[in-house]
Design an enzyme around this catalytic site. Structure first.
Site, PDB file in Angstrom:
ATOM      1  N   ARG A   1     -13.643  -4.035   6.240  1.00 32.53           N
ATOM      2  CA  ARG A   1     -12.945  -4.367   7.483  1.00 32.53           C
ATOM      3  C   ARG A   1     -13.882  -5.077   8.463  1.00 32.53           C
ATOM      4  NH1 ARG A   1      -7.951  -3.268  10.290  1.00 32.53           N
ATOM      5  NH2 ARG A   1      -6.994  -2.294   8.486  1.00 32.53           N
TER       6      ARG A   1
ATOM      7  N   GLU B   1      -6.080   1.362  17.391  1.00 35.02           N
ATOM      8  CA  GLU B   1      -7.434   0.822  17.315  1.00 35.02           C
ATOM      9  C   GLU B   1      -7.687  -0.454  18.113  1.00 35.02           C
ATOM     10  OE1 GLU B   1      -6.821   1.036  13.046  1.00 35.02           O
ATOM     11  OE2 GLU B   1      -8.888   1.711  12.863  1.00 35.02           O
TER      12      GLU B   1
END
Ligand code: FES
Ligand code: FES
Lengths: 158, 763
Positions: free
Chosen positions: B310, B715
């Site tokens: 990620r 997030e």
């Protein structure tokens, strides 16, 4: 093991319990009296999650020995509402969305009440520094400060 | 409709009265035993002997277990089977659990654990990333590299090449409720209460450790006091320890980490360094970037591969750069095993490219916002959408318009001038300003995790009970999901009750992570509600000679043709007509495909966007600094609940700013974490709240068919905190002619070092 009898008042009610000499007030409240509103966030006086009032003074219950509560008047979050009627701070914390996970909330409410008890009209700056010992990992504090201020305004009758 | 309303958190009343119960608050049966780990005082070595007699003899101790006493799997890892519950032979970090004390009280267990003596033949520990790189100590056989375009050629033919690197720190989750679990022996199995984002994982690991099938283990999770990724895998050890001890003693067993133990034992955000080389053409446009991302993963693999992926997936952030090469190293060290933390590697990757933008703006003298703006991906609706370095078209890009709006509303140009004027007039206090964008990919990058289930019951009186696979950690997921159910039935949300997440109700759940909680579970709940609603509609249509599609549910009523009845009456009729009022729902995210080794595909269903402007002041004599103002505009699609979403944005920004400023983890050269309590590890406090803090939601909807066209919000706002860091960099840059190359976290010491660099003074 040696135990110490303690008689005290908690949220207005007379309470008697036995505790160990090294037992903290926080453990006694949580484990012996079933008052689990005050939380242990650190156990070292740095997070404020365990905030309660002892004889009107704001303390970290994790730093007070249970035996020291002898003869004292203890106030915890459980005593803030009158029956079903929430304290204005509690209502404004709900309405302003000043909580997320809620673990810091009891300590912050107790601390905020202590502030407003002696300073009914604090500045934002005063609120921020008064609550600097109460950590919150979720909210970023903005709504907490706003909730305290709107509750203070309501309590002043504004 | 109940969706889009700013309703309070579903437990708000319980929270403010102190009545909300977390695992440690649950009343336990008499005779419950308490656990503590004995931990290694050495970072690397082999266990030669353990002397535990004093532990066994300590007051209140009932049992002491070591690896040899574990009847089945000695493993609490989520993926790689490389994390023993108790070290059997090798010791791999300082703080690693070696033995387990079972005692009558929490304090007795902790005190006794200190009496153990482990003789460990110590080896030199590998602590730093450069040492790990030199020793080729890593997960996977080598670095993972993805490539778009020809970066080498871009660099070779560039008019100008800019090089640099940025070191970034880790981050302790500091969920205010520490890790906790409680195991209750049941007739033939185990019931576990665990503060976990991943009940199914707890079920799986407990079953393995007890040699039982998963159906013999039930995991119940009502609420967490914060998770932030730190309870995705890090709760396994406690739950398994409780289960093993409960089986050995036949008694309920409970374990909670004291804060210091929590910080010494559990994993944190990955720290590391990003090195970069940037190719510029004659106009100052970036034609290529070569990144080398070094991430310190600690001793066990945990979720590090996906985290590092990620970081790579966010190396481009908002920018359409023709050539990009990303080389990522997953380095294995003798430190706590780094784990999931809000953003899951995304923040580190994004910090790299935002640093590049800042550095290039400084080197070329361009305005940093204008420079970024010029290199944005094409806006949504463009004929030729930009393509990410991993081959995914960016079809929903809105940052051009969003950044313009924020620049206007927060008066970027006026502030830029005011800051410059202030800095020209003041020597000691310097101000800094930064506006940074966020583009964050939504979906688990492990494609099969993008699924969710739900179970909905409607009772005879019209009240609704539901369960879903998501967990509540403060984000308000249950409230949002209840709003979805209420909207489906056309009733008020207070008719809907959500109880604890329970593996006995909804099986095979994914972790509540990757911001996906409402997206996945909301859809699964809607599917279940729609099933029941359609059954009721069909019945009523028959009874009224109408068609099911002409039956409407709204305002607590059901409308059939000209007739209207209350929802409760409709339900009662359905029950009398023997129609099932219970249904499961299931959802699997569409459109996603991903080949992680090649780095190609569509790992994300969509992107969430946002931007933040931060203004700071720095005392150039001490390095102390403050956030003066933060202005945020963030995209939640069509928000399911603006109050909860704004809460996530504010909390995310502050947590992100904390990561890059005050939160510093310090290990000494034996590998001992020296900052293991809030006395030395500083998360933002109320006094750090920005003086001006304005947060607004972008008015738009998700172009993909998500739950009521909303977007995930857990997030993405975390990375808005990068603007605070780059505002500090800007203030440092005002102190001298050179690029300050500020490292993170920007503690006063690092700020002072950056100021010296800016001034060209020796470090
Ligand atoms: S638990 Fe008492 S201050 Fe943190
Ligand atoms: S609401 Fe979670 S710590 Fe404050």
């Amino acid at each position: 093991m040696k135990t110490i009898p303690v008689s005290t008042r908690v949220n207005g009610d007379s309470v008697e319990f036995l505790c160990a000499p090294e037992e903290t007030l926080l453990d006694a409240l949580r484990n012996r009296l079933g008052l689990t509103g005050a939380k242990e966030g650190c156990g070292s006086g740095d997070c404020g999650a365990c905030s309660v009032l002892v004889d009107g003074r704001l303390v970290c219950a994790c730093l007070v020995l249970a035996a020291e509560a002898e003869g004292a008047e203890i106030a915890t979050v459980e005593g803030m509402a009158e029956g079903e009627r929430l304290h204005p701070l509690q209502r404004h914390f709900i309405d302003s969305a000043a909580l997320q996970c809620g673990v810091c909330t009891p300590g912050i409410l107790v601390a905020a009440k202590a502030l407003l008890d002696h300073n009914p009209d604090p500045s934002d700056e005063e609120v921020r520094y008064w609550l600097a010992g109460n950590l919150c990992r979720c909210t970023g504090y903005d709504k907490i400060v706003r909730a305290v201020q709107s509750a203070a305004a309501e309590m002043r009758g504004a | 409709m109940s969706v889009t309303k700013p309703l309070p958190h579903d437990s708000a009343r319980l929270h403010v009265t102190g009545a909300a119960r977390y695992v440690d608050d649950l009343p336990v049966p008499a005779g419950t035993l308490h656990l503590a780990f004995g931990m290694s005082g050495v970072a690397h070595g082999r266990i030669v002997a353990m002397e535990l007699d004093a532990v066994r003899a300590a007051p209140g101790v009932v049992a002491v277990l070591t690896a040899a006493d574990l009847p089945f799997a000695n493993d609490v890892s989520p993926v790689a089977h490389d994390e023993p519950l108790l070290a059997a032979d090798a010791v791999q970090y300082l703080g690693q659990p070696l033995f387990l004390v079972v005692a009558e009280t929490h304090l007795a267990a902790r005190k006794a654990a200190r009496l153990g003596r482990a003789e460990i033949a110590a080896d030199p520990p590998l602590l730093e990333i450069d040492a790990a790189l030199a020793a080729d100590s890593r997960f996977e056989s080598g670095p993972i590299t993805w490539q778009k375009g020809d970066t080498a050629r871009a660099l070779a033919s560039a008019d100008r090449v800019i090089e640099g690197s940025i070191a970034f720190g880790g981050q302790e989750h500091f969920y205010l409720e520490g890790q906790a679990a409680l195991a209750l022996p049941a007739e033939d199995g185990m019931v576990i209460h665990s503060s976990t984002q991943h009940p199914t994982e707890i079920q799986h690991k407990v079953a393995e450790a007890l040699g039982l099938p998963m159906n013999a283990v039930q995991v119940v999770m009502r609420r967490m006091g914060g998770g932030f990724g730190g309870k995705e895998s890090q709760g396994n050890a406690l739950a398994v320890a409780c289960a093993v001890a409960a089986r050995a003693t036949g008694k309920p067993c409970k374990m909670r980490y004291d804060r210091d133990d929590d910080m010494m034992i559990t994993g944190k955000r990955h720290d590391g360094r990003i090195d970069y080389r940037v190719a510029l053409d004659g106009t100052g446009r970036i034609t290529g970037v070569d990144f080398r991302q070094l991430m310190r993963c600690g001793w066990a693999q945990d979720l590090s591969l996906a985290v590092a992926d990620r970081a790579m997936l966010h190396a481009d952030n908002a920018y359409d750069i023709p050539a990009m090469r990303i080389e990522n190293h997953r380095l294995k060290t003798n430190t706590q095993s780094a784990t999931a933390f809000r953003g899951f590697g995304g923040p580190q990757g994004m910090l790299g490219i935002e640093r590049v933008m800042d550095h290039v703006a400084h080197a070329t003298g361009r305005d940093p916002v204008e420079l970024r703006r010029a290199q944005f991906y094409p806006e949504m609706g463009s004929q030729s959408p930009g393509i990410t370095p991993y081959g995914m078209p960016v079809e929903d890009f809105i940052l051009g318009a969003l950044v313009d709006r924020l620049s206007d509303s927060a008066d970027y140009a006026g502030r830029r001038k005011a800051v410059a004027d202030w800095n020209a007039a003041h020597r000691t206090l310097k101000k800094g300003l930064a506006l940074t964008p966020v583009k964050f990919g939504i979906s688990f990058t492990l494609t099969h995790l993008n699924q969710a289930g739900a179970l909905v019951h409607v009772y005879q009186d019209g009240s609704i009970h539901l369960n879903h696979g998501g967990t509540e950690m403060g984000q308000g997921l249950h409230r949002k999901v209840a709003q979805v159910a209420a909207a489906a039935f056309g009733v008020e949300p207070d008719r809907v009750r959500i109880t604890a997440t329970d593996t006995g109700k909804v099986p095979n759940t994914s972790a509540t992570a990757a911001s996906s909680g409402a997206d996945l579970n909301g859809m699964a709940v809607k599917a279940a509600c729609d099933t029941i609603r359609d059954r009721i509609a069909e019945l009523l249509a028959q009874e009224h000679q109408s068609e099911p599609r002409r039956v409407h549910f709204a305002g607590g009523k059901v409308f059939v043709g000209d007739a209207e009845i209350s929802f409760a009456e409709a339900v009662d009729r359905a029950w009398r007509a023997r129609v099932s009022l219970s249904a499961t729902g299931f959802y699997a995210t569409p459109k996603i495909t991903w080949d992680r080794l090649k780095g190609q595909g569509r790992p994300f269903y969509y992107f969430a966007y946002g931007a933040a402007l931060t203004e700071v002041a720095v005392d150039t004599l001490t390095g102390e600094n403050r956030i003066l103002a933060a202005h945020i505009l963030h995209d939640c699609g069509q928000s399911l609940n603006p109050a909860l979403d704004i809460g996530q944005i504010e909390g995310g920004y502050v947590q992100g700013a904390g990561w890059l400023t005050t939160e510093e983890l310090v290990w000494d050269d034996t590998g001992r974490l020296r900052t293991h309590a809030p006395s030395t590890y500083k998360i933002p406090a109320c006094s750090d709240r920005p003086r001006v803090f304005e947060v607004a939601l972008w008015d738009g909807e998700n172009r993909e068919e998500t739950i009521y066209r909303s977007k995930a919000v857990g997030e993405p706002p975390f990375m808005l905190g990068i603007s605070a860091f780059l505002a500090l960099s800007d203030a440092c840059a005002a102190c001298g002619p050179n690029y300050p190359a500020l490292d993170a976290p920007a503690t006063p010491e690092r700020v002072l070092a950056a100021i010296r660099r800016a001034r060209g003074e020796a470090e």
